[in-house]
Design a protein around this motif. Structure first.
Motif, PDB file in Angstrom:
ATOM      1  N   ASP A 161     -29.592  14.654  -9.621  1.00 30.66           N
ATOM      2  CA  ASP A 161     -30.746  15.555  -9.617  1.00 30.66           C
ATOM      3  C   ASP A 161     -30.605  16.471 -10.537  1.00 30.66           C
ATOM      4  O   ASP A 161     -31.834  16.716 -11.116  1.00 30.66           O
ATOM      5  N   GLU A 162     -29.586  17.253 -10.605  1.00 31.28           N
ATOM      6  CA  GLU A 162     -29.422  18.326 -11.591  1.00 31.28           C
ATOM      7  C   GLU A 162     -29.803  17.786 -13.155  1.00 31.28           C
ATOM      8  O   GLU A 162     -30.392  18.343 -13.888  1.00 31.28           O
ATOM      9  N   LEU A 163     -29.243  16.561 -13.387  1.00 27.67           N
ATOM     10  CA  LEU A 163     -29.284  16.087 -14.553  1.00 27.67           C
ATOM     11  C   LEU A 163     -30.826  15.687 -14.783  1.00 27.67           C
ATOM     12  O   LEU A 163     -31.175  15.784 -15.987  1.00 27.67           O
ATOM     13  N   THR A 164     -31.385  15.178 -13.879  1.00 29.70           N
ATOM     14  CA  THR A 164     -32.873  14.802 -14.002  1.00 29.70           C
ATOM     15  C   THR A 164     -33.616  15.975 -14.313  1.00 29.70           C
ATOM     16  O   THR A 164     -34.520  16.047 -15.159  1.00 29.70           O
ATOM     17  N   ARG A 165     -33.458  17.155 -13.638  1.00 28.99           N
ATOM     18  CA  ARG A 165     -34.230  18.334 -13.869  1.00 28.99           C
ATOM     19  C   ARG A 165     -33.774  18.936 -15.269  1.00 28.99           C
ATOM     20  O   ARG A 165     -34.761  19.538 -15.767  1.00 28.99           O
ATOM     21  N   SER A 166     -32.518  18.834 -15.775  1.00 27.63           N
ATOM     22  CA  SER A 166     -32.117  19.224 -17.126  1.00 27.63           C
ATOM     23  C   SER A 166     -32.969  18.261 -18.232  1.00 27.63           C
ATOM     24  O   SER A 166     -33.548  18.842 -18.933  1.00 27.63           O
ATOM     25  N   ARG A 167     -33.037  17.075 -17.904  1.00 26.88           N
ATOM     26  CA  ARG A 167     -33.758  16.232 -18.848  1.00 26.88           C
ATOM     27  C   ARG A 167     -35.162  16.570 -18.865  1.00 26.88           C
ATOM     28  O   ARG A 167     -35.730  16.586 -19.826  1.00 26.88           O
ATOM     29  N   ALA A 168     -35.809  16.721 -17.618  1.00 29.17           N
ATOM     30  CA  ALA A 168     -37.457  17.331 -17.430  1.00 29.17           C
ATOM     31  C   ALA A 168     -37.495  18.515 -18.401  1.00 29.17           C
ATOM     32  O   ALA A 168     -38.251  18.743 -19.120  1.00 29.17           O
ATOM     33  N   ARG A 169     -36.466  19.569 -18.231  1.00 34.62           N
ATOM     34  CA  ARG A 169     -36.506  20.744 -18.873  1.00 34.62           C
ATOM     35  C   ARG A 169     -36.464  20.330 -20.596  1.00 34.62           C
ATOM     36  O   ARG A 169     -37.186  21.145 -21.261  1.00 34.62           O
ATOM     37  N   GLU A 170     -35.705  19.640 -21.066  1.00 31.97           N
ATOM     38  CA  GLU A 170     -35.357  19.322 -22.423  1.00 31.97           C
ATOM     39  C   GLU A 170     -36.678  18.564 -23.052  1.00 31.97           C
ATOM     40  O   GLU A 170     -37.307  19.092 -23.856  1.00 31.97           O
TER      41      GLU A 170
END
Length: 383
Positions: A161-170
């Motif tokens: 979930d954190e990686l998904t949010r990080s990708r969305a931020r990127e």
């Protein structure tokens, strides 16, 4: 909000079922092993089942409370659920967690291996002793293994979930970067195309102002040149906003305020009556005064486009703590030709959005006399 314990369970399991289910299951195990006849072993087993209701809040004490039932009454379900909960739990001290979990596993294996009373322990038959020891180890390690697996799954889900949010931020940052690049390109295009043409207009008007002997023509040329200079200032400000991509650019050029309305009306080349009922000494937010100025500017532009020759009334007033700006025009004069100026049709929409962003309102519509009216209200203080 999902708790750490709920994250390890399917989302369809109600919270009450996750709490009460193991306790009921353990109570059934106690009744099957010890029967329904009241005696000490039954009470110890039922006490272990009831203790499971608090296994999430106090995992270690609940586990210790279930061990007597396992040792004395030979129940399995309650201590296995308690040890599973202890394995799922993670604290801020990983080393202490390992020691606690290892000690709990040894206690459970001992409770399973040792008979009651301990004096009945017989180690003469090595084969039977080995089987009992292996059985105790399996019983103790199974809930630990399932608990650690559930913990790992929960942490993997959280990490994903954190990686998904990080990708969305990127992705958002990349989109912002692309937008900034496009804004800079548009700024260069606007400067190269529009500024060049307006500069030529200003130069031609200056030449006419110097060469002509007609006072009216000289005054018209002076007005054209002044409007060209003001347009270039506005253009530089907008170019700065586009190139800054949303940065603070309010200091690029002085922004128009209510005190600039008389000059705007003078340069509008329209038949305008101005009624100023505002307090010149009042301290208003700069954004409010700028929005009021833009409202009048856009309304006068619309009159010039759609109602040439019409009489216009511009009124500014203070009403109930609000700044009111109203621009009202009559019907167009049929004898005056339409200038056929281009328009995008977004002027009033932009004004309404600007007013709403400041906590105000804007109304626009046709009048009974065949004209048009724009009325905006702005808060006189910051909100």
């Amino acid at each position: 909000m999902t708790t750490p314990w709920r994250a390890a369970l399917p989302s369809r399991v109600p919270d009450w079922a996750a709490v009460a289910g193991p306790a009921l299951f353990a109570a059934g195990d106690a009744l099957l092993v010890n029967g329904v006849t009241p005696r000490f072993s039954l009470w110890v087993s039922l006490l272990a089942a009831v203790a499971l209701l608090w296994r999430r809040r106090f995992p270690a004490p609940v586990f210790l409370a279930t061990l007597p039932g396992m040792y004395y009454a030979y129940i399995w379900i309650a201590p296995m659920f308690a040890l599973y909960t202890l394995a799922v739990r993670r604290t801020a001290r990983p080393r202490a967690d390992k020691w606690l979990l290892g000690g709990a596993g040894l206690l459970m294996a001992a409770a399973q291996f040792l008979p009651y009373p301990v004096s009945d322990l017989a180690l003469g038959d090595r084969r039977e002793t080995g089987v009992n020891l292996l059985d105790s180890i399996v019983v103790a390690t199974t809930p630990i293994a399932f608990g650690l697996l559930s913990r790992a799954r929960r942490e993997s889900v959280a990490r994903l979930d954190e990686l998904t949010r990080s990708r969305a931020r990127e992705d958002r940052l990349l989109a912002d970067r692309v937008l900034a690049t496009e804004r800079a390109r548009l700024a260069r295009e606007m400067h190269d195309v529009v500024a060049h043409q307006v500069s030529l207009i200003s130069l031609q008007a200056g030449a006419v102002q110097i060469s002509t002997a007609d006072d009216a023509a000289r005054e018209g040329a002076r007005t054209i040149r002044e409007l060209s200079v003001r347009t270039l200032d506005e253009l530089r400000h907008m170019v700065g906003i586009l190139r800054a991509a949303g940065a603070d650019t309010e200091e690029l050029t002085p922004q128009p305020r209510l005190s600039d309305l008389p000059r705007l009306i003078e340069l509008s080349a329209l038949d305008v009556a101005f009624e100023d009922g505002s307090d010149p000494g009042a301290e208003r937010p700069e954004a409010v005064e700028r929005a009021a100025f833009r409202t009048v500017q856009e309304a006068l532009t619309n009159v010039r486009k759609h109602a040439p020759g019409a009489k216009v009334l511009v009124r500014v007033a203070e009403e109930r703590g609000e700044l009111v700006v109203e621009v009202r025009n009559g019907p167009a004069d049929a004898a005056v030709p339409a200038p056929e100026l281009p328009g995008g049709g977004h002027g009033l929409v932009g004004l309404r959005e600007r007013a709403q962003s400041l906590g105000g309102t804007l109304e626009a519509g046709a009048t009974d006399e065949g004209g048009f009216a724009v009325r905006a209200r702005f808060p006189a203080t910051e909100r």
